[in-house]
Design a protein around this motif. Structure first.
Motif, PDB file in Angstrom:
ATOM      1  N   GLN A 190      28.027  43.607  20.033  1.00 16.29           N
ATOM      2  CA  GLN A 190      28.832  42.392  19.894  1.00 16.29           C
ATOM      3  C   GLN A 190      30.282  42.737  19.570  1.00 16.29           C
ATOM      4  O   GLN A 190      31.211  42.118  20.091  1.00 16.29           O
ATOM      5  N   LEU A 191      30.489  43.738  18.710  1.00 17.23           N
ATOM      6  CA  LEU A 191      31.845  44.173  18.394  1.00 17.23           C
ATOM      7  C   LEU A 191      32.565  44.697  19.629  1.00 17.23           C
ATOM      8  O   LEU A 191      33.752  44.441  19.834  1.00 17.23           O
ATOM      9  N   LYS A 192      31.831  45.417  20.466  1.00 19.72           N
ATOM     10  CA  LYS A 192      32.419  45.946  21.702  1.00 19.72           C
ATOM     11  C   LYS A 192      32.809  44.816  22.651  1.00 19.72           C
ATOM     12  O   LYS A 192      33.873  44.841  23.265  1.00 19.72           O
ATOM     13  N   GLN A 193      31.954  43.804  22.767  1.00 16.56           N
ATOM     14  CA  GLN A 193      32.284  42.656  23.623  1.00 16.56           C
ATOM     15  C   GLN A 193      33.501  41.913  23.108  1.00 16.56           C
ATOM     16  O   GLN A 193      34.351  41.483  23.886  1.00 16.56           O
ATOM     17  N   LEU A 194      33.615  41.770  21.799  1.00 16.17           N
ATOM     18  CA  LEU A 194      34.777  41.088  21.228  1.00 16.17           C
ATOM     19  C   LEU A 194      36.051  41.907  21.422  1.00 16.17           C
ATOM     20  O   LEU A 194      37.126  41.349  21.641  1.00 16.17           O
ATOM     21  N   LYS A 195      35.929  43.234  21.355  1.00 16.86           N
ATOM     22  CA  LYS A 195      37.090  44.090  21.549  1.00 16.86           C
ATOM     23  C   LYS A 195      37.578  44.032  23.004  1.00 16.86           C
ATOM     24  O   LYS A 195      38.778  44.029  23.256  1.00 16.86           O
ATOM     25  N   ASP A 196      36.641  43.960  23.948  1.00 17.71           N
ATOM     26  CA  ASP A 196      37.013  43.880  25.361  1.00 17.71           C
ATOM     27  C   ASP A 196      37.712  42.570  25.681  1.00 17.71           C
ATOM     28  O   ASP A 196      38.572  42.523  26.546  1.00 17.71           O
ATOM     29  N   GLY A 197      37.337  41.511  24.998  1.00 22.41           N
ATOM     30  CA  GLY A 197      37.969  40.211  25.219  1.00 22.41           C
ATOM     31  C   GLY A 197      37.329  39.453  26.372  1.00 22.41           C
ATOM     32  O   GLY A 197      36.601  40.007  27.192  1.00 22.41           O
ATOM     33  N   ALA A 198      37.634  38.188  26.416  1.00 25.91           N
ATOM     34  CA  ALA A 198      37.083  37.327  27.457  1.00 25.91           C
ATOM     35  C   ALA A 198      37.945  37.411  28.712  1.00 25.91           C
ATOM     36  O   ALA A 198      39.123  37.747  28.662  1.00 25.91           O
ATOM     37  N   PHE A 199      37.334  37.117  29.846  1.00 27.89           N
ATOM     38  CA  PHE A 199      38.069  37.108  31.094  1.00 27.89           C
ATOM     39  C   PHE A 199      38.917  35.848  31.192  1.00 27.89           C
ATOM     40  O   PHE A 199      38.511  34.773  30.774  1.00 27.89           O
ATOM     41  N   THR A 200      40.091  35.980  31.774  1.00 22.37           N
ATOM     42  CA  THR A 200      40.949  34.828  31.989  1.00 22.37           C
ATOM     43  C   THR A 200      40.674  34.251  33.370  1.00 22.37           C
ATOM     44  O   THR A 200      40.000  34.867  34.203  1.00 22.37           O
ATOM     45  N   HIS A 201      41.216  33.063  33.630  1.00 21.65           N
ATOM     46  CA  HIS A 201      41.042  32.454  34.943  1.00 21.65           C
ATOM     47  C   HIS A 201      41.725  33.285  36.021  1.00 21.65           C
ATOM     48  O   HIS A 201      41.243  33.390  37.142  1.00 21.65           O
ATOM     49  N   LYS A 202      42.838  33.887  35.672  1.00 21.85           N
ATOM     50  CA  LYS A 202      43.568  34.712  36.630  1.00 21.85           C
ATOM     51  C   LYS A 202      42.735  35.927  37.053  1.00 21.85           C
ATOM     52  O   LYS A 202      42.664  36.258  38.239  1.00 21.85           O
ATOM     53  N   GLU A 203      42.073  36.567  36.091  1.00 20.19           N
ATOM     54  CA  GLU A 203      41.224  37.710  36.404  1.00 20.19           C
ATOM     55  C   GLU A 203      40.015  37.295  37.232  1.00 20.19           C
ATOM     56  O   GLU A 203      39.606  38.012  38.150  1.00 20.19           O
ATOM     57  N   ALA A 204      39.436  36.140  36.928  1.00 24.05           N
ATOM     58  CA  ALA A 204      38.276  35.669  37.681  1.00 24.05           C
ATOM     59  C   ALA A 204      38.652  35.349  39.124  1.00 24.05           C
ATOM     60  O   ALA A 204      37.907  35.666  40.059  1.00 24.05           O
ATOM     61  N   ASN A 205      39.805  34.717  39.314  1.00 23.46           N
ATOM     62  CA  ASN A 205      40.247  34.415  40.675  1.00 23.46           C
ATOM     63  C   ASN A 205      40.568  35.682  41.451  1.00 23.46           C
ATOM     64  O   ASN A 205      40.288  35.772  42.647  1.00 23.46           O
ATOM     65  N   ALA A 206      41.167  36.656  40.794  1.00 27.27           N
ATOM     66  CA  ALA A 206      41.479  37.917  41.471  1.00 27.27           C
ATOM     67  C   ALA A 206      40.204  38.651  41.863  1.00 27.27           C
ATOM     68  O   ALA A 206      40.139  39.269  42.931  1.00 27.27           O
ATOM     69  N   ALA A 207      39.169  38.579  41.039  1.00 22.33           N
ATOM     70  CA  ALA A 207      37.910  39.243  41.351  1.00 22.33           C
ATOM     71  C   ALA A 207      37.216  38.593  42.536  1.00 22.33           C
ATOM     72  O   ALA A 207      36.567  39.276  43.340  1.00 22.33           O
ATOM     73  N   SER A 208      37.361  37.286  42.688  1.00 24.76           N
ATOM     74  CA  SER A 208      36.724  36.600  43.813  1.00 24.76           C
ATOM     75  C   SER A 208      37.592  36.619  45.061  1.00 24.76           C
ATOM     76  O   SER A 208      37.152  36.223  46.131  1.00 24.76           O
ATOM     77  N   GLY A 209      38.849  37.075  44.921  1.00 22.49           N
ATOM     78  CA  GLY A 209      39.720  37.182  46.090  1.00 22.49           C
ATOM     79  C   GLY A 209      40.535  35.941  46.354  1.00 22.49           C
ATOM     80  O   GLY A 209      41.155  35.820  47.410  1.00 22.49           O
ATOM     81  N   LEU A 210      40.561  34.988  45.435  1.00 17.88           N
ATOM     82  CA  LEU A 210      41.295  33.747  45.665  1.00 17.88           C
ATOM     83  C   LEU A 210      42.797  33.909  45.467  1.00 17.88           C
ATOM     84  O   LEU A 210      43.579  33.286  46.160  1.00 17.88           O
ATOM     85  N   GLY A 211      43.196  34.742  44.542  1.00 22.43           N
ATOM     86  CA  GLY A 211      44.611  34.833  44.222  1.00 22.43           C
ATOM     87  C   GLY A 211      45.363  35.890  45.006  1.00 22.43           C
ATOM     88  O   GLY A 211      46.547  36.064  44.839  1.00 22.43           O
ATOM     89  N   VAL A 212      44.694  36.604  45.887  1.00 22.06           N
ATOM     90  CA  VAL A 212      45.328  37.700  46.602  1.00 22.06           C
ATOM     91  C   VAL A 212      45.710  37.234  48.001  1.00 22.06           C
ATOM     92  O   VAL A 212      44.886  36.731  48.759  1.00 22.06           O
ATOM     93  N   ASP A 213      46.992  37.409  48.357  1.00 18.40           N
ATOM     94  CA  ASP A 213      47.444  37.089  49.707  1.00 18.40           C
ATOM     95  C   ASP A 213      48.315  38.242  50.170  1.00 18.40           C
ATOM     96  O   ASP A 213      49.427  38.435  49.694  1.00 18.40           O
ATOM     97  N   ASN A 214      47.816  38.998  51.117  1.00 16.91           N
ATOM     98  CA  ASN A 214      48.548  40.153  51.617  1.00 16.91           C
ATOM     99  C   ASN A 214      49.297  39.858  52.910  1.00 16.91           C
ATOM    100  O   ASN A 214      49.816  40.769  53.537  1.00 16.91           O
ATOM    101  N   GLY A 215      49.346  38.629  53.298  1.00 13.09           N
ATOM    102  CA  GLY A 215      50.063  38.259  54.520  1.00 13.09           C
ATOM    103  C   GLY A 215      49.174  38.387  55.747  1.00 13.09           C
ATOM    104  O   GLY A 215      48.011  38.766  55.677  1.00 13.09           O
TER     105      GLY A 215
END
Length: 115
Positions: free
Chosen positions: A77-102
């Motif tokens: 649990q301490l390790k999970q708290l140290k890593d922190g929660a994912f943000t919406h920006k990170e979640a969108n980048a992981a799914s490929g929504l926020g990336v536009d390479n032209g």
């Protein structure tokens, strides 16, 4: 034969606090006090005296709390708290929504012999 999952139908798991709520408890003592005020002291183990903040668990005695703090679930649990929660920006980048390479350009790898 009977019902195999009879226990799971009758009993549900206890709801634990989310990581963002626990992080708020650690950051702000007032947030933790507001949470503790919502609980009846008589209903808590050990009358609410022994509480592990990172795990959001109540314990009967101080010895149970100290043995819990030495254990593997507490360290996880301490390790999970140290890593922190994912943000919406990170979640969108992981799914490929926020990336536009032209637009994709076709490759021109043709060799022409001028013989």
């Amino acid at each position: 034969m009977g019902v195999f999952a009879k226990r799971s139908m009758a009993k549900t798991r206890r709801r634990r606090r989310d990581l963002d709520q626990i992080a708020s408890d650690i950051a702000s003592p007032r947030h933790l006090e507001l949470y503790k005020e919502t609980k009846d002291v008589e209903d808590l183990p050990g009358l609410g005296q022994h509480y592990c903040i990172p795990c959001a668990k109540w314990f009967d005695t101080e010895t149970n709390l100290t043995s819990h703090k030495k254990g593997k679930p507490h360290r996880r649990q301490l390790k999970q708290l140290k890593d922190g929660a994912f943000t919406h920006k990170e979640a969108n980048a992981a799914s490929g929504l926020g990336v536009d390479n032209g637009p994709v350009k076709p490759k021109m790898d043709m060799e022409i012999d001028m013989a």
